[in-house]
Scaffold this motif. Structure first.
Motif, PDB file in Angstrom:
ATOM      1  N   SER A   1       1.148  -0.927  -0.093  1.00  0.00           N
ATOM      2  CA  SER A   1       0.103  -0.038   0.003  1.00  0.00           C
ATOM      3  C   SER A   1       1.191   0.932   0.175  1.00  0.00           C
ATOM      4  O   SER A   1       1.768   1.580   0.507  1.00  0.00           O
ATOM      5  CB  SER A   1      -1.143   0.039   1.135  1.00  0.00           C
ATOM      6  N   SER A   2       0.420   2.265  -0.488  1.00  0.00           N
ATOM      7  CA  SER A   2       1.543   3.306  -0.455  1.00  0.00           C
ATOM      8  C   SER A   2       0.943   5.060  -0.978  1.00  0.00           C
ATOM      9  O   SER A   2      -0.546   4.695  -1.613  1.00  0.00           O
ATOM     10  CB  SER A   2       2.554   3.188  -1.723  1.00  0.00           C
TER      11      SER A   2
ATOM     12  N   VAL B   1       5.681   6.898   0.490  1.00  0.00           N
ATOM     13  CA  VAL B   1       5.731   6.086   1.563  1.00  0.00           C
ATOM     14  C   VAL B   1       5.007   4.934   1.053  1.00  0.00           C
ATOM     15  O   VAL B   1       3.689   5.228   0.684  1.00  0.00           O
ATOM     16  CB  VAL B   1       5.084   7.099   2.624  1.00  0.00           C
ATOM     17  N   MET B   2       5.453   3.619   2.211  1.00  0.00           N
ATOM     18  CA  MET B   2       4.459   2.292   2.004  1.00  0.00           C
ATOM     19  C   MET B   2       4.445   1.327   3.553  1.00  0.00           C
ATOM     20  O   MET B   2       5.103   1.563   4.458  1.00  0.00           O
ATOM     21  CB  MET B   2       5.300   1.396   1.171  1.00  0.00           C
ATOM     22  N   CYS B   3       3.258   0.806   2.946  1.00  0.00           N
ATOM     23  CA  CYS B   3       3.278  -0.075   3.917  1.00  0.00           C
ATOM     24  C   CYS B   3       3.332  -2.015   3.284  1.00  0.00           C
ATOM     25  O   CYS B   3       2.628  -1.441   2.678  1.00  0.00           O
ATOM     26  CB  CYS B   3       1.940   0.167   4.919  1.00  0.00           C
TER      27      CYS B   3
ATOM     28  N   THR C   1       7.208  -1.423   6.721  1.00  0.00           N
ATOM     29  CA  THR C   1       7.432   0.246   6.565  1.00  0.00           C
ATOM     30  C   THR C   1       8.338   0.408   6.258  1.00  0.00           C
ATOM     31  O   THR C   1       9.501   0.235   6.102  1.00  0.00           O
ATOM     32  CB  THR C   1       6.901   1.080   7.913  1.00  0.00           C
ATOM     33  N   LEU C   2       8.572   0.892   5.049  1.00  0.00           N
ATOM     34  CA  LEU C   2       9.355   1.197   3.649  1.00  0.00           C
ATOM     35  C   LEU C   2       8.901   2.938   3.711  1.00  0.00           C
ATOM     36  O   LEU C   2       7.679   3.583   3.276  1.00  0.00           O
ATOM     37  CB  LEU C   2       9.330   0.563   2.550  1.00  0.00           C
ATOM     38  N   GLU C   3      10.402   4.475   3.528  1.00  0.00           N
ATOM     39  CA  GLU C   3      10.063   5.443   3.056  1.00  0.00           C
ATOM     40  C   GLU C   3      10.952   5.723   2.312  1.00  0.00           C
ATOM     41  O   GLU C   3      12.212   5.439   2.545  1.00  0.00           O
ATOM     42  CB  GLU C   3       9.390   6.567   4.166  1.00  0.00           C
TER      43      GLU C   3
END
Lengths: 374, 374, 374, 374
Positions: free
Chosen positions: A207-208, A236-238, A248-250
């Motif tokens: 998701s982003s 941003v990403m889940c 979580t990535l960003e």
């Protein structure tokens, strides 16, 4: 064994890869001998200067001709993203081994085509996600593979920079979707996605949200004329991983004060790890095996001989390495695999997998839904 | 002015709030004088012991009777979440001012009902998101309000603990949705959502994923009988803010080695901030106003007299404060607002706004979509 | 301009200096062009290998002959300390410019003789205290010279390592006073004395204590035969500076877990600085000019283009450098000074001043008194 | 058991000790019950206010009368140093147990007289070196006593503050040798000497230098009239310990940006420890028992239940404590020892030993020689 190299691109990455080829035989004497044959660029004068400065025998502006030279074994592509596809296809046609900068393509279609081309050509291929070979990161991988983290519950990563924050910064190829494919996502996000794949597991779902904070920029420095920015400044990403972990990535170019803050933390049932590229010689590790009264994140200085990856090849314990050494390690490992026929990663298949995530992230940001990585 | 207090709950939060009431007049002599009238619990013996140890005049087990005592001005509710709703409604009926532990309710419906009740009753209300009054956090707010961060692009926060990782840990009220409302989300996530609202802006939209890593637990310690865990162990979120900022938020009880790691970073056009509750006296601040050659995150020790919030009331410069002091500050500020009639936050309206986000996060985790906060 | 170099010594320092000569023209294209003519060692086979690996045109074992070769401009001495004196004298006689590893001599007498020799010969000379040219240290110097620390009150430094702690470690030249001059004092202490001179002022007076924790060591690894350790394992010093500052300095090989912990802190009337070689890209700086409410030590990542010493020559902002780069900077600055005729430090005069402090420290440790540096 | 306390002094230390007496029974219910009988000060109005604010039953200005009150068991002396001697002698005469602020006396003679007096009187005595009971420090002691550091080679400590740096700061009792005994040495240095004794061993020999950077100060704020500063602003020491370890110690009020930086590092054959009072909940520990590949200083958050000293009495894991809690622990331990008759340290004998070091340091700074501690 000797490997004759042609390198395409004279700028930041061209220089970094050149330094790796120059250094690898000094520090890794067992690696195949590198012959730095030719560097290729667009501007004749600049390319000649680069050849002199970096130590290439020749300079050329005719990329296609160089691809087919008989005295070249290995092609290294350090160009902007839009050149990866034509160059890789040509190199595969010429049956050259290929090193390519990341991300593999500007689109999923390109990445699929390139991965297919090298596979059909039967050449070796390597994608320069150099951060896998920062010794502290390689050590993290070792600890994980040995089970010292146990089952992984969490992977959180962020890659933060701030160089794009000034509205006065002019339009660059990195702001143009046609040339760069995407913005922070492909440039920075692809690195942490690669680390997620390397250290955790396959990302299965994302998701982003993406943002472009500065919508247009001066065509050239100081100019009144504006050009539209067509890529993301931040994402941003889940994510969900195949192993059940949550992530979580960003990635952003708008984190004031963060210069090259590529940081991750991994939490498992038996251990946790934390890393930051701005102090790339350190790895923080907490082990559930610690005595209760002294449990804590220990700061490993990951450059001690006999203890840490690649350390035997460098200086004394605690005499730290820099950014560029990750390229030397990468080149050594790829050259060594060329000689031995052994496996080496990340290759174009890894690059394709990465591109599928990039693709799903962009899709999710448009759809407002979790999207499968397929 | 003197304020007569009744406190409901004798455990962790009951003790923490008690210490605040005991201390506030010593360190904040301008605050209204507290009279610690009565503490209320379920177990008569234990409640009596608590009264003695904490310094309450009386102990009681009859919560409803205490609510209506004439010699009580202020009711403080430190019970598990399922008791907030009936107690708040009763207190409002009795026209008492109310302090309540967070999150306000176990459901959005409860929270709406409670917010309406206090409003109708015309009593003062305060929600104990004590971390707003950690001095370093209050300082962060001041810097933001003064414009020293400029436009905010990013808010990222994580609240990581590890106390729930052992499968041998028995079923507790915190693992039961009926008693706790939710798991890591309401317990930890509500804190960072409150900080997001306080420091950044309203959250308008969320995407999320939740996980329960241990699905059932021993009914009592060591028992073979298992009871199902009905709440989340971990939650990850991407959020959008009204001001255009992007956020990542994460709350988990499965981050090995992280004990009370409530950490945030905020990136704005003029400055960035970073904080970690495990070193709660520090605030890291980077300012674009720094001279170019010395730009960097500066570590502020946020307890110097004349410089930092609340510092004048405590010890000498750099003589650091602990977790409990945030409660003393909260109680002081609420008592002071009672006396002056001035505003004080977070109140139940803030709690309701928070609950709307909690509600949207759970909804998004089920729907697989971004959900509006409404 | 082109400079033809002969290097003496093939081990750790020989390799480090070689890497500097190999790299300097790539990253500092304005520097005179280096010709790596010949490397000299004791073992013919090993020296030949070193020549190949490091990129020297020739290998030789005849140091005296090489000193007098007409096609050599610059002699670089990377041998153990007992060889500095004869080699420097010979090189001066041959009118070669000289780079020498630190400390200059094994005794004060040697150092005086060498300093006199180069002065009489009129050749250029440079002492490889490479840490002056770690960018964060060079930045520290700049801040001090610009008055941003004001009057300096305190300089405290420690250089901590732990490689000598095992009693099983055999006798090495570094444990033999005849070969090494001294132990931790000359090896590590001379570095922090150089930084003290560079960043604070001349040391005028010293008090000290020295210790040898392991008095004898195996003659060779695993052997029963023991040889006496004739140098210090550790030294502590109090010092007075010409500017009135007080200092504490400490060097040891017995600080478990400290690998290359060369750390200093400087406190002045307007600012303070803190540095640690194990994170050599960081400099911590506190300025009295900070706004009161945000005063704190800021962590500078000292590798941003246009802001920090040497940064323009390397990678992008925050892409950190390693230990070896300090040698490249040193070589560049010395070569540049050769070409321009400009000053460059530390030279042998600085080395002599350093040696006077080493001499006074040993004297003080015997006399039990404060001793003047004369 | 109940202990009736009289406290002398209403300022910083009076407040800190008061908070300890107020809190100890709440958090340490097993401790003897404290009765806060009377606080004694010079100014009647101020003392009355302090009594009210801190929770003392009475206020008094007649210190001698209070010493002899029959309803007092324990006397706590928080006055400037020049009052310790007469008050301790009077309290001993009255057969009261005594808590005294550090350092014990302003001179060695006073300290000897006080130690003799309490011994002859047969009363219990305790010196408030509260930092021994910061949980991380108590944990350090435990690790050392269990042999987890092995043989100790190095103890280095510094206590840095900056509050005295402004020349405009007026003459205070702390700048007057007659009132304070010494400056940074007695105020800060005595703390790290106590930690050295506690954690390492007896100091047997010292070398030192002292400096007074500001020689005279305004008689009162803003005044033209100046008074001479008769104490040290800073002191540096090299020390030898009975166990053969070497030490460096430093105390200063002129370290800009350091507010309460009481930091030590200890290096042993099996482990190393590092601590900083500005983050007093952390202890950094490196163990030689770590697996080679993950050796590093681990950051312990020293407030986990069942693991760390005093933690069971406070909040949840990782909910950190502050400066004042060290006083609560100290009072608890002394009261508990009163009840049990057990030993408790530091007592006046420890204080006398400390004073002998202070004396030797001053002597060494005058003589320019190493001085024995006798």
């Amino acid at each position: 064994m000797s490997v004759r190299v042609a390198l395409f691109g004279t700028k930041f990455m061209g220089k970094a890869h050149s330094q790796a080829y120059r250094s690898v035989n000094m520090f890794f004497p067992e690696a195949p001998r590198v012959e730095m044959k030719v560097i290729v660029g667009r501007d004749p004068e600049q390319t000649k200067e680069a050849a002199n400065a970096y130590g290439w025998e020749e300079a050329s502006t005719d990329w296609r001709a160089v691809m087919h030279r008989k005295d070249i074994d290995l092609v290294d592509i350090c160009t902007p993203g839009d050149w990866h596809d034509p160059m890789v296809l040509e190199a595969a046609k010429a049956k050259k081994h290929i090193v390519c900068e990341k991300p593999l393509g500007n689109t999923l279609e390109e990445a699929m085509r390139m991965a297919a081309a090298v596979s059909e050509a039967g050449v070796r291929h390597f994608l320069m996600h150099n951060y896998r070979r920062v010794p502290a990161v390689t050590l993290a991988k070792k600890l994980i593979d040995e089970g010292r983290l146990g089952r992984i519950f969490h992977f959180r990563a962020r890659y933060l920079q701030d160089w794009a924050m000034s509205p006065e910064l002019q339009m660059l190829w990195r702001f143009d979707k046609n040339l760069a494919g995407s913005g922070a996502l492909g440039d920075l996000g692809s690195h942490i996605i690669d680390l997620a794949h390397y250290l955790c597991d396959d990302i299965t779902e994302v998701s982003s949200a993406m943002a472009t904070y500065i919508k247009e920029r001066p065509a050239v420095p100081g100019s009144e004329e504006k050009k539209p920015v067509t890529v993301d400044d931040a994402v941003v990403m889940c994510v969900r991983f195949a192993n059940g972990a949550l992530g979580t990535l960003e990635a952003t170019r708008f984190a004031l004060g963060r210069k090259n803050h590529n940081a991750f933390e991994i939490n498992g049932s038996k251990g946790s790890l934390s890393f930051d590229l701005e102090n790339l010689n350190n790895l923080d590790f907490l082990s559930a095996d610690d005595n209760d009264d002294v449990e804590g994140f220990r700061r490993i200085i990951a450059c001690s001989k006999g203890k840490h990856p690649y350390a035997d090849h460098w200086w004394a314990d605690g005499h730290i390495l820099g950014y560029e050494h990750s390229f030397t390690h990468s080149v050594n490992d790829f050259l060594t695999a060329l000689a031995s026929g052994g496996e080496v990663h990340p290759d174009f298949e890894d690059g394709l997998k990465n591109q599928k995530v990039l693709h799903a992230v962009e899709k999710a940001s448009r759809s407002g839904r979790w999207e499968q990585v397929v």
